[in-house]
Write a protein that holds these residues in place. Structure first.
Motif, PDB file in Angstrom:
ATOM      1  N   PHE A 130       0.578  -1.284  -0.055  1.00 37.25           N
ATOM      2  CA  PHE A 130      -0.038   0.002   0.030  1.00 37.25           C
ATOM      3  C   PHE A 130       0.919   1.435  -0.086  1.00 37.25           C
ATOM      4  O   PHE A 130       0.295   2.198  -0.042  1.00 37.25           O
ATOM      5  CB  PHE A 130      -0.858   0.200   1.326  1.00 37.25           C
ATOM      6  CG  PHE A 130      -1.948  -1.029   1.038  1.00 37.25           C
ATOM      7  CD1 PHE A 130      -2.163  -1.493  -0.107  1.00 37.25           C
ATOM      8  CD2 PHE A 130      -2.628  -1.614   2.414  1.00 37.25           C
ATOM      9  CE1 PHE A 130      -3.464  -2.735  -0.084  1.00 37.25           C
ATOM     10  CE2 PHE A 130      -3.705  -2.586   2.394  1.00 37.25           C
ATOM     11  CZ  PHE A 130      -3.682  -3.152   0.965  1.00 37.25           C
ATOM     12  N   ILE A 131       2.142   1.315   0.050  1.00 33.73           N
ATOM     13  CA  ILE A 131       2.883   2.543   0.029  1.00 33.73           C
ATOM     14  C   ILE A 131       2.793   2.919  -1.376  1.00 33.73           C
ATOM     15  O   ILE A 131       3.008   2.202  -2.255  1.00 33.73           O
ATOM     16  CB  ILE A 131       4.449   2.148   0.629  1.00 33.73           C
ATOM     17  CG1 ILE A 131       4.526   2.315   2.023  1.00 33.73           C
ATOM     18  CG2 ILE A 131       5.366   3.179  -0.274  1.00 33.73           C
ATOM     19  CD1 ILE A 131       5.896   2.007   2.429  1.00 33.73           C
ATOM     20  N   ARG A 132       2.494   4.428  -1.336  1.00 39.37           N
ATOM     21  CA  ARG A 132       2.560   4.869  -2.871  1.00 39.37           C
ATOM     22  C   ARG A 132       3.530   6.092  -2.683  1.00 39.37           C
ATOM     23  O   ARG A 132       3.589   7.148  -2.062  1.00 39.37           O
ATOM     24  CB  ARG A 132       1.147   5.640  -2.850  1.00 39.37           C
ATOM     25  CG  ARG A 132       0.079   4.608  -3.100  1.00 39.37           C
ATOM     26  CD  ARG A 132       0.052   3.816  -4.369  1.00 39.37           C
ATOM     27  NE  ARG A 132      -0.979   3.037  -4.604  1.00 39.37           N
ATOM     28  CZ  ARG A 132      -1.018   1.493  -4.177  1.00 39.37           C
ATOM     29  NH1 ARG A 132       0.050   1.083  -3.620  1.00 39.37           N
ATOM     30  NH2 ARG A 132      -2.013   0.649  -4.164  1.00 39.37           N
ATOM     31  N   PHE A 133       4.493   5.869  -3.507  1.00 36.24           N
ATOM     32  CA  PHE A 133       5.502   7.097  -3.528  1.00 36.24           C
ATOM     33  C   PHE A 133       4.929   8.194  -4.353  1.00 36.24           C
ATOM     34  O   PHE A 133       4.473   7.964  -5.053  1.00 36.24           O
ATOM     35  CB  PHE A 133       6.737   6.539  -4.168  1.00 36.24           C
ATOM     36  CG  PHE A 133       7.601   5.769  -3.384  1.00 36.24           C
ATOM     37  CD1 PHE A 133       8.040   6.305  -1.960  1.00 36.24           C
ATOM     38  CD2 PHE A 133       8.024   4.431  -3.854  1.00 36.24           C
ATOM     39  CE1 PHE A 133       8.756   5.025  -1.333  1.00 36.24           C
ATOM     40  CE2 PHE A 133       8.724   3.447  -3.038  1.00 36.24           C
ATOM     41  CZ  PHE A 133       9.033   3.800  -1.835  1.00 36.24           C
ATOM     42  N   SER A 214      -0.435  10.408 -11.133  1.00 38.29           N
ATOM     43  CA  SER A 214      -1.631   9.915 -10.267  1.00 38.29           C
ATOM     44  C   SER A 214      -3.079   9.823 -10.879  1.00 38.29           C
ATOM     45  O   SER A 214      -3.974   9.044 -10.617  1.00 38.29           O
ATOM     46  CB  SER A 214      -1.485  10.610  -8.942  1.00 38.29           C
ATOM     47  OG  SER A 214      -1.701  12.028  -9.234  1.00 38.29           O
ATOM     48  N   THR A 215      -3.197  10.959 -11.709  1.00 40.57           N
ATOM     49  CA  THR A 215      -4.521  10.976 -12.511  1.00 40.57           C
ATOM     50  C   THR A 215      -4.519   9.477 -13.462  1.00 40.57           C
ATOM     51  O   THR A 215      -5.679   8.829 -13.620  1.00 40.57           O
ATOM     52  CB  THR A 215      -4.543  12.254 -13.507  1.00 40.57           C
ATOM     53  OG1 THR A 215      -4.039  13.222 -12.585  1.00 40.57           O
ATOM     54  CG2 THR A 215      -6.062  12.181 -14.091  1.00 40.57           C
ATOM     55  N   TRP A 217      -3.294   6.622 -12.817  1.00 43.79           N
ATOM     56  CA  TRP A 217      -3.332   5.609 -12.120  1.00 43.79           C
ATOM     57  C   TRP A 217      -5.034   5.507 -11.447  1.00 43.79           C
ATOM     58  O   TRP A 217      -5.411   4.416 -11.443  1.00 43.79           O
ATOM     59  CB  TRP A 217      -2.595   5.820 -10.944  1.00 43.79           C
ATOM     60  CG  TRP A 217      -2.806   4.623  -9.811  1.00 43.79           C
ATOM     61  CD1 TRP A 217      -3.028   4.839  -8.445  1.00 43.79           C
ATOM     62  CD2 TRP A 217      -2.540   3.121  -9.917  1.00 43.79           C
ATOM     63  NE1 TRP A 217      -3.297   3.541  -8.020  1.00 43.79           N
ATOM     64  CE2 TRP A 217      -2.754   2.533  -8.795  1.00 43.79           C
ATOM     65  CE3 TRP A 217      -2.406   2.422 -11.160  1.00 43.79           C
ATOM     66  CZ2 TRP A 217      -2.858   1.233  -8.602  1.00 43.79           C
ATOM     67  CZ3 TRP A 217      -2.266   0.991 -10.981  1.00 43.79           C
ATOM     68  CH2 TRP A 217      -2.550   0.546  -9.661  1.00 43.79           C
ATOM     69  N   PHE A 221      -7.565   2.566 -12.133  1.00 47.30           N
ATOM     70  CA  PHE A 221      -8.284   1.930 -11.233  1.00 47.30           C
ATOM     71  C   PHE A 221      -9.920   1.749 -11.388  1.00 47.30           C
ATOM     72  O   PHE A 221     -10.348   0.731 -11.047  1.00 47.30           O
ATOM     73  CB  PHE A 221      -7.948   2.519 -10.026  1.00 47.30           C
ATOM     74  CG  PHE A 221      -8.574   1.952  -8.680  1.00 47.30           C
ATOM     75  CD1 PHE A 221      -8.180   0.738  -8.365  1.00 47.30           C
ATOM     76  CD2 PHE A 221      -9.870   2.620  -7.973  1.00 47.30           C
ATOM     77  CE1 PHE A 221      -8.632   0.219  -7.010  1.00 47.30           C
ATOM     78  CE2 PHE A 221     -10.201   2.059  -6.955  1.00 47.30           C
ATOM     79  CZ  PHE A 221      -9.728   0.828  -6.345  1.00 47.30           C
ATOM     80  N   THR A 248      -3.411   6.407  -3.286  1.00 40.23           N
ATOM     81  CA  THR A 248      -3.601   7.447  -4.391  1.00 40.23           C
ATOM     82  C   THR A 248      -5.046   7.238  -5.098  1.00 40.23           C
ATOM     83  O   THR A 248      -5.628   8.121  -5.290  1.00 40.23           O
ATOM     84  CB  THR A 248      -2.494   7.260  -5.581  1.00 40.23           C
ATOM     85  OG1 THR A 248      -1.203   7.101  -4.827  1.00 40.23           O
ATOM     86  CG2 THR A 248      -2.460   8.559  -6.266  1.00 40.23           C
ATOM     87  N   GLU A 249      -5.186   5.838  -5.342  1.00 36.89           N
ATOM     88  CA  GLU A 249      -6.463   5.413  -6.232  1.00 36.89           C
ATOM     89  C   GLU A 249      -7.774   5.749  -5.192  1.00 36.89           C
ATOM     90  O   GLU A 249      -8.840   5.985  -6.007  1.00 36.89           O
ATOM     91  CB  GLU A 249      -6.457   4.396  -6.570  1.00 36.89           C
ATOM     92  CG  GLU A 249      -6.467   3.187  -5.534  1.00 36.89           C
ATOM     93  CD  GLU A 249      -4.998   2.580  -5.265  1.00 36.89           C
ATOM     94  OE1 GLU A 249      -4.180   3.676  -5.498  1.00 36.89           O
ATOM     95  OE2 GLU A 249      -4.846   1.760  -4.962  1.00 36.89           O
ATOM     96  N   LYS A 250      -7.556   6.212  -4.022  1.00 32.00           N
ATOM     97  CA  LYS A 250      -8.577   6.150  -3.207  1.00 32.00           C
ATOM     98  C   LYS A 250      -9.123   7.858  -2.834  1.00 32.00           C
ATOM     99  O   LYS A 250      -9.809   8.241  -2.109  1.00 32.00           O
ATOM    100  CB  LYS A 250      -8.603   5.705  -1.995  1.00 32.00           C
ATOM    101  CG  LYS A 250      -8.779   4.141  -1.956  1.00 32.00           C
ATOM    102  CD  LYS A 250     -10.269   3.857  -2.230  1.00 32.00           C
ATOM    103  CE  LYS A 250     -10.862   2.478  -2.329  1.00 32.00           C
ATOM    104  NZ  LYS A 250     -12.132   2.156  -2.783  1.00 32.00           N
TER     105      LYS A 250
END
Lengths: 252, 435
Positions: A130-133, A214-215, A217, A221, A248-250
């Protein structure tokens, strides 16, 4: 009787040594901070000693295989008082019995150790997942976490092996320390930069590309979901809500 | 100054337009790839060498889960959804009026690298519609994986589709860079496939599966003699069957799976409940619930076969061509074979303990270890993690209560059903309507 120790691994191993030195019968091990003296219970504060701890460790190395030593270490990293006591009892049990006794799953301490180890390993695995850099302007990939247990020592190798060609920083803001990889080694760092990053200006630290990826991703999702199979219960079982803030996806 | 500003604004615009295009492509091509359910990223121990990016994690990592509860481990996309075939069960079929798109090699590589760097994914799952011909498509796929491995020094997981009909040289070369390769059987029986995709046959799948399998064996043999043999598809092969599009029995499905497991040493067979995507009258119409419970029972059977030492003939046979919907296959086997029970936990061999409903592999291991130190009691079993309410009808331990009468199978089933509530209960009614 109660033994009090300073919450260090050495302190814990020293108390095992002290028990065999004195053999006072039934003993409970407790951390010294926050201990409330009991009128009917004698207590002894263990003086942590490197040599004594080393001797106990040597004994354990002889009796337990790597998998079990890792279980003990994981159990220690759970940082709960009950777990400390279980490790203490387990060590005494291992030294009192013949080699191989750690496999006696009928024994409450053996079972407890494997249960604690299992939950710490699960938390460790969740952090790996779950770590998101986020890439910062100075090309460091950053992530701040708040795990239930102290899992940084366990995940260090995984991230070092995986992200060998990028600088990264994982910061545990509950325990106020982090790991920083400088393309050669992983260093433990202590700094207090939470206030700056948690304020609204966090975006200005980030590389402009970060918004793009991030967008993308988040889009991915959404489009990989099959709406007619919707199963929110299963979803939250695998990704409990307390982890959503990492993801990020949440983010909305 | 003004010119400089105008230039940089122009550049920004270009970047923005490109970003928008990639965004659109990703949405279309991820949407088209999602019906392939294979998600595993396990089985490969590829190491990060030469200070590159990424390594394999032997047990795989699920980085997130979609709202339907499926794991997202790999960036699962098609290279393109243009396709020359017209298979009725597929969204990308030629006759379907949908938006088409195609990634360039560089776009896939850059997406994979950037997602991987941010720890979003465990690797890439790359499939494709067939454009022009099989070799042309396979060659494009190969270019993506080669660029990732050789130019970007990427050591993360790659799951690559073998394109049926592609030349053996291309497939062999792809195997040197991929961690897993797969080809989908699509329909469990040849007749089902002929009905929905007349251009295809099981033989198209069997040939490349067999070829890759033989290559894997050959590379392994050579590895024994020479140490520095490159990895060849280290995570093995898998396949997928669509369930519920055609009227096969569970027996037919699982017997096919069993054959493929044995003949091609597959790591996994995936069962994908058919999600209605067209108004074709040969298949369930749009709006029909996907057969989730059936899918679940098939996976349970698959696990019994692979890990619990069950022979498929014991679970499914001519008397029982379908799996029970209200109870799991292990319990239903136990109820049909009550003469094996009760099993004495303290003396029975490991393989029999694994067959007790309510006892899984890890509990069975713990029981076998723990009983060396003394006879086990009920409370210990509960703590070890046995689902005692289910297991109690089938076991005997040192303090089991003495029982005067033997219960019949249907009575035990009733006891268990009243105590437990199926998570699929609300779906169960829909299931029956399907068949």
């Amino acid at each position: 009787m109660v033994y009090l120790f300073d919450r260090s691994l050495e302190g814990l191993l020293t108390s095992v040594f002290e028990w065999f030195e004195r053999r006072p019968g039934k003993v409970t091990l407790m951390p010294d901070v926050g201990h409330q003296p009991d009128a009917f219970m004698a207590f002894l504060t263990i003086q942590t000693s490197r040599e004594k701890a080393d001797r106990v460790l040597k004994g354990l190395l002889k009796r337990l295989d790597r998998a079990w030593l890792r279980k003990l270490y994981c159990c220690y990293l759970s940082e709960t008082p009950e777990a400390f006591n279980h490790i203490f009892q387990f060590c005494c049990y291992v030294f009192k019995n013949h080699v191989g006794a750690e496999k006696n799953y009928g024994d409450p301490h053996v079972l407890a150790i494997s249960k604690y180890a299992k939950s710490v390993e699960r938390e460790k695995h969740r952090m790996e997942a779950f770590i998101r850099f986020k890439e910062t302007k100075d090309r460091v990939f950053y992530c701040s976490i708040d795990p239930d247990f102290n899992v940084l020592p366990l995940i260090s190798k995984h991230f070092k092996d995986r992200y060998g060609d990028q600088q990264w920083l994982i910061y545990d803001h509950r325990r106020r320390y982090g790991l920083y990889y400088n393309l050669k080694t992983v260093e433990e760092i202590n700094m207090d930069f939470n206030n700056k990053l948690s304020s609204g200006s966090a975006v200005s630290f980030m590389d402009p590309k970060e918004v793009f990826y991030s967008t993308l991703w988040k889009d991915y999702f959404k489009s990989t979901n099959i709406i007619s199979r919707k199963n929110t219960k299963l979803h939250t079982k695998h990704v409990p809500k307390r982890y959503w803030r990492y993801l990020t996806e949440k983010e909305s | 100054m003004l010119i400089f500003l105008a230039k940089s604004l122009h550049l920004l615009e270009i970047v923005f337009v490109m970003f928008d295009r990639i965004r659109k492509k990703l949405t279309v091509l991820a949407d088209a790839a999602k019906y392939d359910v294979s998600c595993s990223s396990s089985g490969s121990d590829r190491k990060n060498d030469k200070r590159g990016l990424g390594n394999g994690h032997i047990s795989g990592i699920c980085h997130t889960y979609t709202e339907d509860g499926r794991c997202v481990s790999l960036l699962k996309i098609l290279l393109t959804n243009h396709c020359i075939f017209d298979c009725a069960y597929c969204v990308s079929r030629k006759s379907n009026d949908i938006e088409r798109a195609a990634f360039t090699v560089d776009e896939v590589v850059s997406l994979t690298m950037n997602f991987y760097r941010r720890n979003y994914i465990e690797g890439l799952f790359l499939s494709s519609g067939i454009f022009k011909n099989a070799d042309f498509t396979m060659e494009r796929l190969l270019r993506v994986v080669k660029k990732l491995r050789l130019e970007e020094k990427y050591n993360g997981y790659i799951h690559l589709k073998t394109i049926p009909g592609a030349s053996e040289d291309l497939i062999r070369e792809a195997g040197l860079y991929a961690d897993r390769m797969s080809i989908n059987l699509e329909m469990p029986t040849e007749s089902g496939l002929k009905l929905l995709a007349p251009e295809k046959s099981h033989q198209d799948v069997i040939k490349p599966l067999d070829f890759v399998n033989k290559q894997i064996i050959q590379f392994k043999d050579e590895k024994k003699l020479i140490k520095h043999i490159p990895k060849f598809v280290p995570a093995g092969q898998s396949t997928q069957m669509v369930i519920g599009a055609t009227p096969e029995t569970d027996k037919e499905i699982m017997y096919t799976a069993d054959t493929f497991y044995r003949n091609f040493s597959l790591r996994r067979v995936y069962y994908s409940g058919y999600i209605p995507i067209s108004n074709d009258t040969r298949m369930p119409i749009i709006g029909t619930q996907p057969p989730l419970l059936r899918e679940n029972r098939l996976y349970q059977t698959d696990w019994l076969m692979r890990f619990y030492g069950f022979n498929i003939q014991e679970i499914l046979n001519d008397q029982n061509p379908h799996l029970d919907t209200d109870i799991d296959p292990k319990l239903s086997w136990a109820l049909r074979n009550l003469h094996h029970f009760p099993i004495d936990i303290n003396v029975a061999p490991y393989r029999m303990i694994m067959r007790i409903p309510g006892i899984g592999i890890s509990s069975a291991n713990k029981i076998v270890e723990a009983r060396k130190f003394g006879k086990l009691r009920i409370d210990q079993l509960k703590k070890i993690g046995v689902a005692y309410n289910r297991a109690k009808h089938f076991i005997k331990c040192i303090d089991s209560p003495f029982q005067l009468r033997d219960f019949q199978a249907h009575q035990i089933k009733a006891f268990i059903l009243t105590e437990s509530e199926s998570k699929y209960l609300k779906n169960a009614n829909n299931q029956l309507l399907l068949f």
